[in-house]
Design a protein around this motif. Sequence first.
Motif, PDB file in Angstrom:
ATOM      1  N   THR A 196      -7.404  -4.676  -4.689  1.00  0.00           N
ATOM      2  CA  THR A 196      -8.192  -3.477  -4.372  1.00  0.00           C
ATOM      3  C   THR A 196      -9.664  -3.835  -4.216  1.00  0.00           C
ATOM      4  OG1 THR A 196      -6.649  -2.032  -5.539  1.00  0.00           O
ATOM      5  CG2 THR A 196      -8.878  -1.205  -5.209  1.00  0.00           C
ATOM      6  N   LYS A 234      -5.764   3.515  -0.440  1.00  0.00           N
ATOM      7  CA  LYS A 234      -6.513   2.978  -1.584  1.00  0.00           C
ATOM      8  C   LYS A 234      -5.661   2.804  -2.846  1.00  0.00           C
ATOM      9  CE  LYS A 234     -10.864   4.891   0.144  1.00  0.00           C
ATOM     10  NZ  LYS A 234     -12.085   5.669  -0.174  1.00  0.00           N
ATOM     11  N   TYR A 235      -4.342   2.795  -2.671  1.00  0.00           N
ATOM     12  CA  TYR A 235      -3.489   2.617  -3.848  1.00  0.00           C
ATOM     13  C   TYR A 235      -2.354   1.632  -3.550  1.00  0.00           C
ATOM     14  CZ  TYR A 235      -0.283   3.535  -7.679  1.00  0.00           C
ATOM     15  OH  TYR A 235       0.555   3.398  -8.755  1.00  0.00           O
ATOM     16  N   PHE A 236      -2.407   0.458  -4.221  1.00  0.00           N
ATOM     17  CA  PHE A 236      -1.360  -0.550  -4.096  1.00  0.00           C
ATOM     18  C   PHE A 236      -0.379  -0.432  -5.262  1.00  0.00           C
ATOM     19  CE2 PHE A 236      -4.878  -2.680  -1.799  1.00  0.00           C
ATOM     20  CZ  PHE A 236      -4.216  -3.003  -0.613  1.00  0.00           C
ATOM     21  N   LEU A 259       3.943   3.925   5.467  1.00  0.00           N
ATOM     22  CA  LEU A 259       3.722   3.577   4.065  1.00  0.00           C
ATOM     23  C   LEU A 259       4.904   4.024   3.216  1.00  0.00           C
ATOM     24  CD1 LEU A 259      -0.053   4.517   3.599  1.00  0.00           C
ATOM     25  CD2 LEU A 259       0.958   2.361   4.403  1.00  0.00           C
ATOM     26  N   TYR A 305      -5.719   0.984   4.698  1.00  0.00           N
ATOM     27  CA  TYR A 305      -6.196   1.100   3.323  1.00  0.00           C
ATOM     28  C   TYR A 305      -7.098   2.322   3.145  1.00  0.00           C
ATOM     29  CZ  TYR A 305      -8.561   0.104  -1.067  1.00  0.00           C
ATOM     30  OH  TYR A 305      -9.068   0.215  -2.332  1.00  0.00           O
ATOM     31  N   LEU A 314       0.869  -1.175   0.000  1.00  0.00           N
ATOM     32  CA  LEU A 314       0.000   0.000   0.000  1.00  0.00           C
ATOM     33  C   LEU A 314       0.906   1.225   0.000  1.00  0.00           C
ATOM     34  CD1 LEU A 314      -3.047   0.881   0.274  1.00  0.00           C
ATOM     35  CD2 LEU A 314      -2.522   1.248   2.702  1.00  0.00           C
TER      36      LEU A 314
END
Length: 340
Positions: A320, A12-14, A57, A44, A8
Motif C-alpha cells: 500500500t 486502496k485495499y489489498f 476486482l 488502485y 486489490l
Amino acid sequence: MINNIYKLKSPKYFEKIYSEMNINSDVIVRPKYLSICKADQRYYQGKRESAILDEKLPMALIHEGIGEVIKDNTGEFNVGDIVSLIPNIPHEKNDYLSLNYLESSKFRGSDFDGFTSDLISFKKDRLIKLPEEIDFKVASFLELVSVACHGINRFKEISHGKNEVLGVWGDGSLGFIVSLVLKTYFPKSKVIVFGKHRENLNLFSFADKTYKINEIPEDLVIDHSFECVGSLSSQNAINQIIELSAPQGIISLFGVSEFPVAINTRLILEKGLTFLGISRSEREDFIEAINLIKSNPKMMSYLSNLVTDCIEVKSLLDLTNAFKTDNNKEFGKTIIKWEI
C-alpha cells in the motif's frame, strides 16, 4: 500446493488470497522486482468506471516485472535464472494480427491476475532469460521499453522515408522511453520532446530539443509524431500535433484515455494524416528491447534515471505504501523489491 496471491479487493485495499497452484505447470517463477505503472494506479485509486471495477476486482495488479525461476518442467531454464515476465497471454495464433491485439488474449493486471503473488506459473514462451549485465531495476520495466519498440516498428512499416523531424508529446516515463528508443533507432533524425514541466524536460538530455507546449516556435513542422500523454490531456496534445504535422505524417498514439476526446478531423483530412494506435507488446518486442539495450550501453544509464524509488515490500502495508509513494510523484518509476 497452496500459493498466496495479493489482490486489490477494492480501491486502496489489498488482501491476501489463498489459491491452489499446479506445480506441474511449465515454469514456476517467484517475482523479484516489479514496477508500478499508471494503469495499476488507475485501479488502485478507483479511477476506472465503477462497472469495470466491479467486473475485474478482486485482482492482482502489476504487469511489469522480472522474476527468478524456482522450478522448470520443460528444460528451457535453470533454477535461479532471472527472467523477464511477459504479461500478454495469447490463446490462439493469427496469420495477420499480432497476438497483443487479439480479443481472445488476456493481459495480466487487466483481465487476469498480475504479478503480486508468492509464485506464478508461466508457459515457457512467456519468459525470456535476462543477460547478466542488465540492471534488475531497469529490467523490471522492460515491458514499457518493449511497447516503445513495438510501436516504433509499426511506425517504420508504414511511414514514408522523410524522418528529419520526429516529435514526442509527453514528459513522463512513457515519453522518456519512446523518445529514447526513437533516438536510438533514428540517430540522424531530430527528436523533439514537448511537455508541460521544464524540470522533467531537462532530464531528456539525449533529445535534440525540448519545448514546453506553450513555447513552441510558430514555424516548426513535424514529419511524424508520437503521443505519450494519455487521459483527457491527450485531446489538447493530439490537436496540437495535428496543427504542427507535415502533410501525410504518421501520428502514433501511445497514451490511454478513459474517456473519448475530440480532435480536428477537418485538418486531419486536409493533411492526409494517418493515426496509428499502439497497445501492449509481444515476445519479439521484449527480445528486441533486450537486444537494443545490450547493443547500446548508454541506454541503460539513461533508463536508470527513471528509477526514482525502490521499495522493499514485505507486507500488504508495504505494498500500500509503495502505491502511495508512486501516486505522489510527477516523474519516474517506482520499483518494488518483492520480499513477501
